[in-house]
Write a protein that holds these residues in place. Sequence first.
Motif, PDB file in Angstrom:
ATOM      1  N   MET A 119       0.819  -1.215   0.000  1.00 14.16           N
ATOM      2  CA  MET A 119       0.000   0.000   0.000  1.00 14.16           C
ATOM      3  C   MET A 119       0.853   1.264   0.000  1.00 14.16           C
ATOM      4  O   MET A 119       0.415   2.299  -0.481  1.00 14.16           O
ATOM      5  N   ASN A 120       2.059   1.174   0.546  1.00 14.22           N
ATOM      6  CA  ASN A 120       2.906   2.355   0.695  1.00 14.22           C
ATOM      7  C   ASN A 120       4.073   2.406  -0.278  1.00 14.22           C
ATOM      8  O   ASN A 120       4.962   3.249  -0.135  1.00 14.22           O
ATOM      9  N   ALA A 121       4.067   1.524  -1.272  1.00 17.59           N
ATOM     10  CA  ALA A 121       5.140   1.487  -2.269  1.00 17.59           C
ATOM     11  C   ALA A 121       4.643   2.099  -3.578  1.00 17.59           C
ATOM     12  O   ALA A 121       3.578   1.723  -4.072  1.00 17.59           O
ATOM     13  N   PRO A 122       5.401   3.041  -4.152  1.00 13.63           N
ATOM     14  CA  PRO A 122       5.013   3.564  -5.463  1.00 13.63           C
ATOM     15  C   PRO A 122       5.042   2.436  -6.502  1.00 13.63           C
ATOM     16  O   PRO A 122       5.982   1.645  -6.532  1.00 13.63           O
ATOM     17  N   LEU A 123       4.000   2.348  -7.296  1.00 11.58           N
ATOM     18  CA  LEU A 123       3.887   1.266  -8.273  1.00 11.58           C
ATOM     19  C   LEU A 123       3.801   1.841  -9.690  1.00 11.58           C
ATOM     20  O   LEU A 123       2.988   2.731  -9.961  1.00 11.58           O
ATOM     21  N   ALA A 124       4.624   1.316 -10.565  1.00 10.83           N
ATOM     22  CA  ALA A 124       4.604   1.757 -11.971  1.00 10.83           C
ATOM     23  C   ALA A 124       3.218   1.561 -12.578  1.00 10.83           C
ATOM     24  O   ALA A 124       2.739   2.402 -13.345  1.00 10.83           O
ATOM     25  N   ALA A 125       2.576   0.462 -12.229  1.00 13.97           N
ATOM     26  CA  ALA A 125       1.251   0.155 -12.783  1.00 13.97           C
ATOM     27  C   ALA A 125       0.191   1.170 -12.357  1.00 13.97           C
ATOM     28  O   ALA A 125      -0.868   1.260 -12.971  1.00 13.97           O
TER      29      ALA A 125
END
Length: 83
Positions: free
Chosen positions: A50-56
């Motif tokens: 939830m707290n990780a930036p995701l490319a998708a």
Amino acid sequence: MSQDDSLSPDAFAALQARFQQQSRKAQAYYTVMHEAGKVLGGDAAADAWMNAPLAALGGQTPAALVGAGRADDVLAHVRTMKS
């Protein structure tokens, strides 16, 4: 709080509306957390996700998107992770 310090009806209605908005955000957050936890294997993994930036998700975190009212977009992404 004394009777002289009581909230006006408009102030009380504004507080009530804010509480309801925050409650909806919390419900959306935990709905996404629950679905992500099922896919990722638990609450700790879902919290990290939830707290990780995701490319998708355009480089944004799932938590930020949920906070911005885009829980449905995040849930759609979680459903793609199940496949």
